[in-house]
Motif scaffolding. Structure first.
Motif, PDB file in Angstrom:
ATOM      1  N   GLY A   1       0.762  14.623   0.464  1.00  0.00           N
ATOM      2  CA  GLY A   1       2.053  14.051   0.829  1.00  0.00           C
ATOM      3  C   GLY A   1       3.160  14.947   0.293  1.00  0.00           C
ATOM      4  O   GLY A   1       2.998  15.576  -0.757  1.00  0.00           O
TER       5      GLY A   1
ATOM      6  N   LYS B   1       0.012   1.053   9.018  1.00  0.00           N
ATOM      7  CA  LYS B   1       0.300  -0.239   8.390  1.00  0.00           C
ATOM      8  C   LYS B   1       0.957  -1.208   9.366  1.00  0.00           C
ATOM      9  O   LYS B   1       1.827  -2.001   8.998  1.00  0.00           O
ATOM     10  CB  LYS B   1       1.140  -0.055   7.117  1.00  0.00           C
ATOM     11  CG  LYS B   1       0.483   0.946   6.159  1.00  0.00           C
ATOM     12  CD  LYS B   1       1.284   1.252   4.899  1.00  0.00           C
ATOM     13  CE  LYS B   1       0.872   2.590   4.314  1.00  0.00           C
ATOM     14  NZ  LYS B   1       1.742   3.072   3.236  1.00  0.00           N
TER      15      LYS B   1
ATOM     16  N   SER C   1      -5.114  -1.450   9.949  1.00  0.00           N
ATOM     17  CA  SER C   1      -5.844  -2.096   8.860  1.00  0.00           C
ATOM     18  C   SER C   1      -6.217  -1.049   7.835  1.00  0.00           C
ATOM     19  O   SER C   1      -6.140   0.148   8.106  1.00  0.00           O
ATOM     20  CB  SER C   1      -7.088  -2.814   9.399  1.00  0.00           C
ATOM     21  OG  SER C   1      -8.264  -2.229   8.911  1.00  0.00           O
ATOM     22  N   GLU C   2      -6.643  -1.498   6.662  1.00  0.00           N
ATOM     23  CA  GLU C   2      -7.062  -0.571   5.626  1.00  0.00           C
ATOM     24  C   GLU C   2      -8.490  -0.083   5.885  1.00  0.00           C
ATOM     25  O   GLU C   2      -8.923   0.914   5.339  1.00  0.00           O
ATOM     26  CB  GLU C   2      -7.014  -1.282   4.257  1.00  0.00           C
ATOM     27  CG  GLU C   2      -6.052  -0.628   3.302  1.00  0.00           C
ATOM     28  CD  GLU C   2      -5.962  -1.318   1.967  1.00  0.00           C
ATOM     29  OE1 GLU C   2      -6.061  -0.615   0.951  1.00  0.00           O
ATOM     30  OE2 GLU C   2      -5.776  -2.544   1.931  1.00  0.00           O
TER      31      GLU C   2
ATOM     32  N   GLY D   1      -0.301   7.263   4.554  1.00  0.00           N
ATOM     33  CA  GLY D   1      -1.592   6.859   5.094  1.00  0.00           C
ATOM     34  C   GLY D   1      -2.389   8.007   5.686  1.00  0.00           C
ATOM     35  O   GLY D   1      -3.266   7.798   6.519  1.00  0.00           O
TER      36      GLY D   1
ATOM     37  N   THR E   1      -4.636  10.280   4.282  1.00  0.00           N
ATOM     38  CA  THR E   1      -6.036  10.400   3.897  1.00  0.00           C
ATOM     39  C   THR E   1      -6.870   9.343   4.620  1.00  0.00           C
ATOM     40  O   THR E   1      -7.916   9.644   5.204  1.00  0.00           O
ATOM     41  CB  THR E   1      -6.176  10.277   2.363  1.00  0.00           C
ATOM     42  OG1 THR E   1      -5.364  11.288   1.753  1.00  0.00           O
ATOM     43  CG2 THR E   1      -7.620  10.438   1.924  1.00  0.00           C
TER      44      THR E   1
ATOM     45  N   ASN F   1       0.809  -1.214   0.000  1.00  0.00           N
ATOM     46  CA  ASN F   1       0.000   0.000   0.000  1.00  0.00           C
ATOM     47  C   ASN F   1       0.847   1.270   0.000  1.00  0.00           C
ATOM     48  O   ASN F   1       1.732   1.428   0.846  1.00  0.00           O
ATOM     49  CB  ASN F   1      -0.903   0.016   1.252  1.00  0.00           C
ATOM     50  CG  ASN F   1      -1.727  -1.251   1.368  1.00  0.00           C
ATOM     51  OD1 ASN F   1      -1.194  -2.323   1.663  1.00  0.00           O
ATOM     52  ND2 ASN F   1      -3.010  -1.133   1.116  1.00  0.00           N
ATOM     53  N   GLY F   2       0.524   2.156  -0.915  1.00  0.00           N
ATOM     54  CA  GLY F   2       1.161   3.471  -0.945  1.00  0.00           C
ATOM     55  C   GLY F   2       2.558   3.509  -1.524  1.00  0.00           C
ATOM     56  O   GLY F   2       3.204   4.564  -1.519  1.00  0.00           O
TER      57      GLY F   2
ATOM     58  N   GLN G   1       4.685  11.110   1.133  1.00  0.00           N
ATOM     59  CA  GLN G   1       3.746  10.539   0.167  1.00  0.00           C
ATOM     60  C   GLN G   1       3.429   9.076   0.503  1.00  0.00           C
ATOM     61  O   GLN G   1       4.331   8.273   0.739  1.00  0.00           O
ATOM     62  CB  GLN G   1       4.368  10.582  -1.241  1.00  0.00           C
ATOM     63  CG  GLN G   1       4.506  11.959  -1.838  1.00  0.00           C
ATOM     64  CD  GLN G   1       5.817  12.673  -1.490  1.00  0.00           C
ATOM     65  OE1 GLN G   1       6.551  12.254  -0.594  1.00  0.00           O
ATOM     66  NE2 GLN G   1       6.099  13.744  -2.205  1.00  0.00           N
TER      67      GLN G   1
ATOM     68  N   ASP H   1      -5.682  18.454  -0.048  1.00  0.00           N
ATOM     69  CA  ASP H   1      -4.680  17.986  -1.008  1.00  0.00           C
ATOM     70  C   ASP H   1      -5.189  18.339  -2.392  1.00  0.00           C
ATOM     71  O   ASP H   1      -6.111  17.701  -2.908  1.00  0.00           O
ATOM     72  CB  ASP H   1      -4.472  16.466  -0.882  1.00  0.00           C
ATOM     73  CG  ASP H   1      -3.471  15.921  -1.904  1.00  0.00           C
ATOM     74  OD1 ASP H   1      -3.146  14.716  -1.828  1.00  0.00           O
ATOM     75  OD2 ASP H   1      -3.011  16.695  -2.780  1.00  0.00           O
TER      76      ASP H   1
HETATM   77  N1  LIG Z   1      -2.908  -2.335   5.448  1.00  0.00           N
HETATM   78  C1  LIG Z   1      -2.983  -1.035   5.720  1.00  0.00           C
HETATM   79  N2  LIG Z   1      -3.084  -0.164   4.723  1.00  0.00           N
HETATM   80  C2  LIG Z   1      -3.180   1.152   5.021  1.00  0.00           C
HETATM   81  C3  LIG Z   1      -3.167   1.630   6.359  1.00  0.00           C
HETATM   82  N3  LIG Z   1      -3.281   2.983   6.312  1.00  0.00           N
HETATM   83  C4  LIG Z   1      -3.363   3.323   5.012  1.00  0.00           C
HETATM   84  N4  LIG Z   1      -3.304   2.207   4.232  1.00  0.00           N
HETATM   85  C5  LIG Z   1      -3.295   2.119   2.772  1.00  0.00           C
HETATM   86  O1  LIG Z   1      -2.114   2.751   2.332  1.00  0.00           O
HETATM   87  C6  LIG Z   1      -2.337   3.359   1.059  1.00  0.00           C
HETATM   88  C7  LIG Z   1      -1.988   4.825   1.151  1.00  0.00           C
HETATM   89  O2  LIG Z   1      -2.928   5.466   2.009  1.00  0.00           O
HETATM   90  P1  LIG Z   1      -3.364   6.983   1.798  1.00  0.00           P
HETATM   91  O3  LIG Z   1      -4.304   7.302   2.896  1.00  0.00           O
HETATM   92  O4  LIG Z   1      -3.804   7.208   0.401  1.00  0.00           O
HETATM   93  O5  LIG Z   1      -1.952   7.684   2.022  1.00  0.00           O
HETATM   94  P2  LIG Z   1      -1.620   9.225   1.942  1.00  0.00           P
HETATM   95  O6  LIG Z   1      -0.602   9.534   2.968  1.00  0.00           O
HETATM   96  O7  LIG Z   1      -2.869  10.050   2.041  1.00  0.00           O
HETATM   97  O8  LIG Z   1      -0.993   9.350   0.506  1.00  0.00           O
HETATM   98  P3  LIG Z   1      -0.649  10.707  -0.267  1.00  0.00           P
HETATM   99  O9  LIG Z   1      -1.814  11.602  -0.101  1.00  0.00           O
HETATM  100  O10 LIG Z   1      -0.399  10.294  -1.662  1.00  0.00           O
HETATM  101  O11 LIG Z   1       0.587  11.232   0.374  1.00  0.00           O
HETATM  102  C8  LIG Z   1      -3.789   3.080   0.711  1.00  0.00           C
HETATM  103  O12 LIG Z   1      -3.822   1.900  -0.065  1.00  0.00           O
HETATM  104  C9  LIG Z   1      -4.418   2.822   2.057  1.00  0.00           C
HETATM  105  O13 LIG Z   1      -5.572   2.015   1.979  1.00  0.00           O
HETATM  106  C10 LIG Z   1      -3.040   0.670   7.426  1.00  0.00           C
HETATM  107  O14 LIG Z   1      -3.003   0.983   8.618  1.00  0.00           O
HETATM  108  N5  LIG Z   1      -2.961  -0.640   7.042  1.00  0.00           N
END
Ligand SMILES: Nc1nc2c(ncn2[C@@H]2O[C@H](COP(=O)(O)OP(=O)(O)OP(=O)(O)O)[C@@H](O)[C@H]2O)c(=O)[nH]1
Ligand SMILES: Nc1nc2c(ncn2[C@@H]2O[C@H](COP(=O)(O)OP(=O)(O)OP(=O)(O)O)[C@@H](O)[C@H]2O)c(=O)[nH]1
Ligand SMILES: [Mg+2]
Ligand SMILES: [Mg+2]
Lengths: 278, 292
Positions: free
Chosen positions: B189, B245, B272-273, B109, B111, A86-87, B106, B134
């Motif tokens: 990010g 994560k 978790s997601e 996680g 969002t 993820n990410g 970036q 964002d």
């Molecule tokens: N398994 C798991 N996935 C997570 C967790 N938190 C976020 N994700 C996943 O990680 C990925 C990135 O999450 P985003 O929330 O888009 O991350 P972000 O920091 O907002 O990303 P940018 O805005 O691009 O910087 C996505 O696929 C989410 O579903 C977590 O605690 N566990």
């Protein structure tokens, strides 16, 4: 390192520190430094300025065991499956790859294979529009293997020679998600054969030792042929790819150095090895 | 694992007098390796093992423990203590709305964590407002809106042609008018070395004075965690960290590095997601995880 005059234990400790801080990891670091010590001893080297080039050469050797030149499969279409946790940077990397192949004269089509995450399909649609390529998508919640299949069929129907398929991010320890990925991989292989697909694992350059486990487990689910090291424009060195190359012989094909579609470079082992010392 | 390795080095006799300098030295070599393999920062590992050495040498080995277990017990306690701290919940403002800003690299996680935090707060009886600040990432606003819809929590957006600073200001006004008592700003990010984007965060900070600035960090982050946390902290004086994560198998040594170097508490663990995947951070659990 350059100020260190003698070849002594302290010099080698400083090398260890540098490599570990670059995320090379303890095992690979100790192995590399031992190899350097052996060479220094057997060649009777006393000039400390020669130590760094010896280390760089050994790193280069590990990184070039397998070719880091990306070869587009000769099948029509060639399929590139993009996977990773993820990410990591998969969707953005696909935008970059699409732009790269399009500007080289290929006809590219994308497959929106992340049918799970919020607005994943919309995100890839924007890349398709920016780059100027077609995209195949289903509704959210659809079977990603079906999207992969449809993208390949559409690619054939529209005379595309490159199909790039996005997948949802997944942590490698989630067995049900890895099984889903295996299924996608089987569909691709059934359609274009083993030789018709390249599977790229995207690794975030800020990732530490877990990237080794990612490379191992993703390789068990699909036939990973190369890595993309994304976000190398940050301050992380991405040294874990040395451990991955040493233990799994997986080469890095591309590096990501930014968020725009031009920010993709071919992997250069010399530049990478040198940058570890910056 | 570490316990087995230490048993081999320090032997199996229980309650064997005091821990000697040699016992501790041998043990710390193994501890050091375990921490580095867990992604704890190199310099933090040196400082940490020095602290443990001070505490351990000359300590009476308890009757029920082997020297190995005694050292592990000390290491575990030191780790848990280092990462613990009382400020590990989200402090709300004395007068609403509480403004929370989420920032980080970036893909960390942010969002998803913003939505999870909103979910948590709503379950606690609050009226959160999610803010789509964002304006750069393709479909970032859409992503937050989809999550808001799933949770039935309002998402404030002015589209992607307005500056994040103006979006933040307008969101706070909106919160006042609509009695939202917590405003959660999801930001783009960015790299800690991107001067323009770091200045943008400072500008948002300046404009709306968030009560809580949370740095969102991926649990699989390696040695660079220290550089990132330091930069964000020096730029914004962050209030805490969300570690994401943790449902993976990364050991999470970044947690120790960040706490050791910034002194700021880890407030939440994302595991978790799914949108209920946010828990308070438990330092003892993290200590065992890091030690492997
Ligand atoms: N398994 C798991 N996935 C997570 C967790 N938190 C976020 N994700 C996943 O990680 C990925 C990135 O999450 P985003 O929330 O888009 O991350 P972000 O920091 O907002 O990303 P940018 O805005 O691009 O910087 C996505 O696929 C989410 O579903 C977590 O605690 N566990
Ligand atoms: N600085 C920088 N940012 C990058 C790079 N590659 C991707 N990103 C950013 O990283 C974030 C995550 O990228 P995505 O392409 O959404 O990652 P993903 O692997 O598809 O994420 P999921 O689908 O949620 O698993 C976005 O903010 C991207 O702009 C890179 O090479 N450099
Ligand atoms: Mg994606
Ligand atoms: Mg985001």
């Amino acid at each position: 390192l350059s100020s260190h005059k003698a070849i002594d234990e302290e010099l080698f400790e400083r090398l260890e520190e540098l490599l570990i801080q670059a995320d090379v990891g303890v095992d690979t670091t100790l192995r590399l430094v031992d190899d350097v010590k052996d060479e220094v001893r057997t060649k009777g080297i006393t000039d400390s300025s020669l130590v760094r080039p010896i280390l760089q050469t050994k790193i280069h050797e590990i990184l070039t065991t397998h070719s880091s030149v990306f070869e587009l499969p000769k099948t029509s279409p060639a399929v590139i499956l993009v996977v990773g946790v993820n990410g990591a940077g998969k969707t953005t990397t696909i935008g970059k790859l699409a732009h790269r192949f399009k500007s080289e004269g290929h006809k590219v089509i994308l497959g929106a294979g992340d049918t799970f995450r919020a607005a994943a399909i919309e995100q890839l649609e924007i890349w398709a529009e920016r780059v100027g390529v077609d995209i195949v998508k289903h509704q959210p919640g659809a079977d990603p293997a079906a999207v992969a299949y449809d993208a390949i069929q559409a690619g054939r129907a529209r005379q595309c020679d490159v199909v790039i398929i996005d997948t949802a991010g997944r942590l490698q320890t989630k067995t049900n998600l890895m099984r889903e990925l295996e299924k996608i991989g089987r569909v691709v292989e059934r359609e274009v054969g083993e030789e018709g697909a390249e599977v790229l694992l995207v690794v975030d350059a800020t990732t530490g030792q877990n990237a080794l486990s990612q490379a191992k487990l993703f390789s068990e689910a699909v036939d990973v042929s190369g890595l993309v090291l994304a976000k190398l424009d940050g301050t992380a060195k991405g040294g874990i790819i040395i451990a991955i190359a040493a233990e799994l012989e997986l080469p890095v094909k591309f590096i990501g150095i930014g968020e725009a579609y031009e920010d993709l470079r071919d992997f250069d082992a010399d530049e990478f090895a040198a940058a570890l010392f910056d | 694992n570490l316990a087995e390795k230490l048993q081999r080095t320090l032997g199996k006799l229980r309650g064997r007098g005091k821990l000697t300098e040699q016992d501790v030295k041998e043990a710390l070599r193994e501890v050091r390796l375990a921490l580095l393999e867990a992604d704890v920062n190199y310099k933090v590992v040196s400082e940490f093992t020095a602290r443990v050495r001070e505490r351990a040498v000359g300590q009476e080995v308890m009757a029920s423990l082997t020297p190995a277990h005694q050292v592990i017990k000390i290491v575990y306690e030191e780790l848990a203590e280092l990462m613990g701290g009382s400020r590990s919940k989200l402090e709300l403002a004395s007068r609403p709305p509480t403004i929370v800003m989420l920032a980080g690299l970036q893909g960390a996680g942010k969002t998803t964590s913003s939505a999870k935090l909103a979910n948590l707060l709503r379950k606690q009886g609050h009226r959160p407002l999610l803010v789509a600040a964002d304006v750069y990432r393709p479909a970032a606003i859409k992503q937050l809106q989809v999550l808001g819809d799933q949770l039935q929590i309002p998402v404030f957006s002015l589209g992607d042609q307005i500056s994040p600073v103006d979006i933040a200001k307008a969101a706070v006004e909106h919160a006042h008018r609509h009695a939202n008592d917590v405003v959660l700003l999801d930001t783009a990010g960015r790299l800690h070395v991107d001067e323009e984007l770091m200045a943008e965060l400072r500008a948002i900070d300046e404009a709306v004075s968030p009560h809580q600035i949370l740095l969102v960090v991926d649990a699989m982050t390696g040695q660079d965690a220290v550089n990132v946390a330091n930069s964000f902290n020096e730029s914004l004086d962050i209030d805490g960290i969300i570690l994401t994560k943790l449902d993976g198998d990364a050991r999470g040594g970044a947690a120790l590095s960040i706490k050791a170097v910034t002194g700021k508490p880890i407030k939440f663990a994302a595991t978790s997601e799914k949108l209920d995947g946010l828990e308070p951070f438990y330092p003892e659990r993290m200590a065992s995880r890091i030690l492997g």
